[in-house]
Write an enzyme that holds these catalytic residues in place. Structure first.
Site, PDB file in Angstrom:
ATOM      1  N   HIS A  38       0.937  -1.133   0.065  1.00  0.00           N
ATOM      2  CA  HIS A  38       0.006  -0.026  -0.081  1.00  0.00           C
ATOM      3  C   HIS A  38       0.768   1.340   0.028  1.00  0.00           C
ATOM      4  CE1 HIS A  38       1.047  -0.667   4.186  1.00  0.00           C
ATOM      5  NE2 HIS A  38       1.152   0.660   4.346  1.00  0.00           N
ATOM      6  N   ASP A  82       0.817   5.289   1.767  1.00  0.00           N
ATOM      7  CA  ASP A  82       0.291   5.813   3.011  1.00  0.00           C
ATOM      8  C   ASP A  82      -0.027   7.253   2.772  1.00  0.00           C
ATOM      9  OD1 ASP A  82       1.417   3.739   4.659  1.00  0.00           O
ATOM     10  OD2 ASP A  82       3.238   4.822   5.169  1.00  0.00           O
ATOM     11  N   HIS A  97       5.033  -0.132  -0.056  1.00  0.00           N
ATOM     12  CA  HIS A  97       5.501  -0.940   0.862  1.00  0.00           C
ATOM     13  C   HIS A  97       4.222  -1.772   1.492  1.00  0.00           C
ATOM     14  CE1 HIS A  97       3.980   2.494   3.095  1.00  0.00           C
ATOM     15  NE2 HIS A  97       3.980   1.883   4.182  1.00  0.00           N
ATOM     16  N   ARG A 109       4.587  -8.416  17.462  1.00  0.00           N
ATOM     17  CA  ARG A 109       5.289  -7.301  16.977  1.00  0.00           C
ATOM     18  C   ARG A 109       4.465  -6.074  17.092  1.00  0.00           C
ATOM     19  NH1 ARG A 109       6.390  -5.432  11.095  1.00  0.00           N
ATOM     20  NH2 ARG A 109       8.268  -4.054  11.469  1.00  0.00           N
TER      21      ARG A 109
END
Ligand SMILES: *[C@@H]1O[C@H](CO)[C@@H](O)[C@H](O)[C@H]1NC(C)=O
Ligand SMILES: *[C@@H]1O[C@H](CO)[C@@H](O)[C@H](O)[C@H]1NC(C)=O
Ligand SMILES: *[C@@H]1O[C@H](CO)[C@@H](O)[C@H](O)[C@H]1NC(C)=O
Ligand SMILES: *[C@@H]1O[C@H](CO)[C@@H](O)[C@H](O)[C@H]1NC(C)=O
Length: 765
Positions: A694, A696, A746, A756
């Protein structure tokens, strides 16, 4: 030096020639030994003092400095002459003086000088004083002042003159026979007023003229300060300080802080007699000090450290750590703790539990016990007396001690009451006042700013101290020890205790208790005990408590803009600061992607705990009621910073700590440091383990690792598809910065084990 004529300079030179003849410390020494000679002429100096107050010791030191031998009358005798600060009295001074003066009454060549002492200092020696007295060409000179006291109706009987008009009986000088005539012109009761006694004599035209009696209207020799504090200034010349009466262009040889001007004298005395000069700074700060360096631990004085937690206070952990870090044997420290805050209850209880064996003793007053701040402080003093402490160190929770040597430094300075200067970072707020206004509250002294900024270093006599100070145990054990309680408020207290709910009672007490430290300092001043503040070393600082929020799990983390320096120390990575240096390379793991250290392990740990305590992780749907449009194209499992009340704090962090680095990495772009999407994502195999590719909606994106790859989780990382570049090894607090749209398509790589956490922020959407 403009404005000073030759004769003034000559006087200055006299001031510099200090004749250090031995000063007699015993009051019973033969009077002959206490007589002075100036060019063969006998000069005798008298004072009356019943107590060795700090003011008296200061007077005595000024005598030593100028080689003046003084006969002290009445020491340790009972004083019946009244409270001279506020009421008439002082007849006893005259009667004591008559007794001592009798032997000189037939010596017309002998010069007699009388001075008060608690609020007087010599600025010049007798050589200078005698010369000036002779210049005035009379037999008896009294100091003069602007205010008429005690009988104001006599105003019109006074001759009209330039300068100070009214008689003050605190300083006078004359030939022995005339002094004798003045003292004995009629009897005076011990409780009668000596100033009135001499005033009436002076106002007798016949006597005044025939005796050649004068007032020192221009403070040529004798300076009374009341009503004249604006007329005098401390000047510096040739590494010396002196008092200049700018109104009359004179250099008085003796100064008297009569009445309310005592405080002004205290401030002037921080500089006069070369205590402090522009050239050398504090020349007398080491006077009367000693060292503890060679004292064995077991022989060190016992110190009661009294801790007051009177309001919710950020960084209380550090506060206690600072106490533990003090370089002073714990076996010589007793602790007294008053905690008024439920919010800190556990915290303090843990501390007392963990360290009760380490310190000599711990006395803990818990919040459930309803006492006022003043009562608590009073109990601290009482505890000091119970355990017979040698020193009492009072510390309030906002005082962050930075100097582990603090206790030793303060003891070694050897003052009865001394505060180590603590300031609020970047502000002029400190734990002392340089001066007082008419209501005994804060007023700024001329030197306040330069002391706070440490442009002027020294140990300064000041009228008010608070927050952290050391008191010699000796004065706490005196019969009428200075108190934190103002008796006048008893009535209010009774009224408060009649109220029904605990809450109302508490509020009422708080509203009525005033400020116990203001009361205490007033009591110290009234008893003539000097308070000092020292800024010779950096001792510590005060945290801001005003806007402290206590509704979070880790409240200190929220203090980023209330207490930035304290926050930085805990929550920024120490190597963050290197990245600001143009010479430091910033790592670039992928094209136009940079990585730099930002927050500390503690930040990361507390942030995760804060989020999990809040617990409302999103469900990963496209529908997201938290967003304006209610729809998220690339959803994650996350919590937004505004959900935990941290959005303002985060944006402040971006603006303050990230923007300078961004400008370095992508020059010419100036961020607004604005972002709507600030959130922590959690990836875990059984929930959402990765994020599809995607862009941002940001100009640049921040992506910060909050936990440990290979320990807390396995797999994970960020992949920039256009460059086939993966970043999988970020350590805690490391932050990626990359462009948001167009080039840096990314994805979030698969987390295969554990959980995480990353913090993400879309800056300038
Ligand atoms: C002087 O000391 C005595 C005894 O310690 C005390 O009662 C008196 O109040 C003191 N006077 C002053 C002026 O401090
Ligand atoms: C410490 O101060 C006291 C009181 O002012 C004084 O008597 C004493 O001599 C001082 N100690 C030293 C070592 O100068
Ligand atoms: C106090 O100690 C207990 C037990 O050691 C610990 O679980 C708790 O977190 C501590 N509380 C604080 C506020 O430090
Ligand atoms: C990056 O990660 C992806 C997904 O695991 C992998 O297919 C790719 O080969 C990796 N690229 C590099 C350069 O290691």
């Amino acid at each position: 030096m403009a404005g000073l004529n030759k004769s003034l300079l000559r006087t200055l030179i006299y001031i510099f020639i200090i004749n250090l003849s031995a000063f007699q410390l015993t009051y019973s020494a033969s009077t002959e030994a206490l007589e002075n000679y100036v060019n063969g002429q006998k000069v005798v100096v008298f004072t009356v003092a019943t107590n060795e107050t700090d003011g008296f010791l200061r007077y005595r030191k000024s005598c030593e400095q100028h080689g003046v031998k003084v006969q002290v009358l009445g020491m340790h005798k009972q004083w019946v002459g009244g409270d001279l600060q506020r009421f008439p009295g002082g007849g006893q001074k005259v009667n004591l003086f008559i007794e001592a003066q009798e032997k000189y009454k037939d010596e017309p060549d002998t010069i007699v000088l009388f001075t008060d002492s608690y609020d007087v200092i010599f600025l010049g020696g007798l050589k200078e004083i005698v010369r000036k007295f002779k210049d005035l060409n009379c037999n008896l000179v009294f100091g003069a002042e602007n205010y008429i006291w005690p009988d104001t109706s006599l105003r019109h009987s006074y001759p009209k003159v330039e300068g100070y008009r009214f008689l003050n009986s605190g300083l006078y000088i004359g030939y022995a026979d005339y002094v004798w005539k003045a003292l004995t012109h009629k009897p005076i009761a011990n409780t009668a007023d000596d100033q009135l006694f001499f005033t009436k004599l002076y106002l007798d035209d016949e006597i005044r003229k025939s005796w050649k009696m004068k007032l020192d209207n221009e403070a040529y020799v004798l300076q009374n300060l009341n009503g004249a504090t604006q007329d005098v200034k401390v000047k510096f010349l040739n590494d010396a300080s002196f008092l200049h009466n700018i109104k009359h262009n004179t250099l008085p040889s003796i100064v008297h802080g009569n009445g309310p001007s005592t405080l002004s004298l205290n401030l002037l005395a921080n500089y006069l007699n070369n205590y402090w000069t522009e050239e050398s700074g504090c020349k007398e700060c080491d006077d009367g000090t000693f060292t503890l360096d060679n004292v064995e631990d077991e022989d060190l004085p016992k110190v009661l450290v009294a801790i007051f937690i009177e309001q919710p206070t950020p960084f209380l952990n550090q506060f206690f750590e600072n106490i533990l870090n003090l370089d002073y044997p714990k076996s010589k420290i007793d602790l007294f703790i008053h905690n008024n805050e439920i919010h800190h209850f556990r915290h303090v209880l843990n501390f007392t539990r963990d360290y009760k064996e380490v310190f000599r003793s711990i006395e803990y007053i818990v919040p459930a016990i309803e006492i006022t701040e003043g009562e608590a402080r009073q109990k601290g003093i009482e505890y000091c007396n119970v355990i017979l402490c040698d020193y009492y160190l009072s510390i309030d929770s906002p005082s962050q001690i930075e100097n582990s040597h603090l206790i030793r430094s303060l003891i070694e300075q050897n003052r009865t009451v001394i505060a180590p200067m603590h300031i609020k970072y970047g502000r002029l707020w400190s734990n002392f006042w340089g001066a007082l206004n008419d209501d005994n509250y804060y007023a700024r002294s001329q030197d306040y700013v330069s002391i706070v900024r440490r442009q002027r270093l020294g140990v300064f006599n000041v009228p008010y101290i608070s927050s952290v100070y050391l008191i010699h145990g000796r004065i706490l054990r005196e019969p009428h020890m200075p108190s934190f309680l103002d008796g006048d408020r008893d009535a209010d207290m009774n009224f408060c205790s009649d109220l029904r709910s605990r809450r109302e009672r508490r509020k009422c007490l708080l509203n009525n208790q005033g400020d116990s430290e203001v009361d205490f300092c007033t009591n110290l001043r009234n008893r003539g005990i000097f308070m000092y503040v020292t800024n010779r070393e950096i001792f510590g600082h005060l945290v801001n408590t005003e806007y402290f929020e206590t509704n979070h799990l880790h409240n200190d983390m929220y203090e980023i803009y209330n207490n930035p320096k304290d926050w930085e120390r805990l929550y920024l990575r120490p190597d963050y600061w290197d990245t600001l240096n143009e010479k430091t390379d910033i790592e670039s793991p992928c094209p136009d992607v940079y990585r730099f250290p930002l927050v500390s392990d503690l930040y990361a740990k507390q942030m995760i705990e804060e989020l999990n305590a809040f617990g409302e992780w999103s469900n990963g749907d496209n529908k997201d009621p938290r967003l304006n449009g209610g729809y998220e194209n690339v959803p994650t499992r996350d919590i937004h910073m505004n959900q935990i009340g941290f959005e303002k704090q985060w944006l402040y962090l971006v603006k303050t700590y990230v923007a300078p680095i961004q400008e370095r990495l992508y020059p010419g772009y100036y961020t607004k440091a604005f972002a709507i999407m600030n959130f922590v994502v959690r990836y875990k195999p059984e929930e959402q383990p990765f994020l599809r590719p995607h862009h941002d909606s940001s100009t640049f994106t921040l992506n910060m690792a909050l936990n440990r790859h290979g320990i807390d989780y396995e797999g994970g990382g960020c992949r920039f598809l256009r460059y086939n570049c993966n970043i999988t090894d970020s350590t805690v607090g490391q932050t990626l910065i990359h462009p948001g749209r167009l080039t840096h398509y990314h994805e979030g790589l698969l987390t295969t084990k554990g959980t995480r956490y990353i913090m993400v922020s879309f800056v300038d959407p």
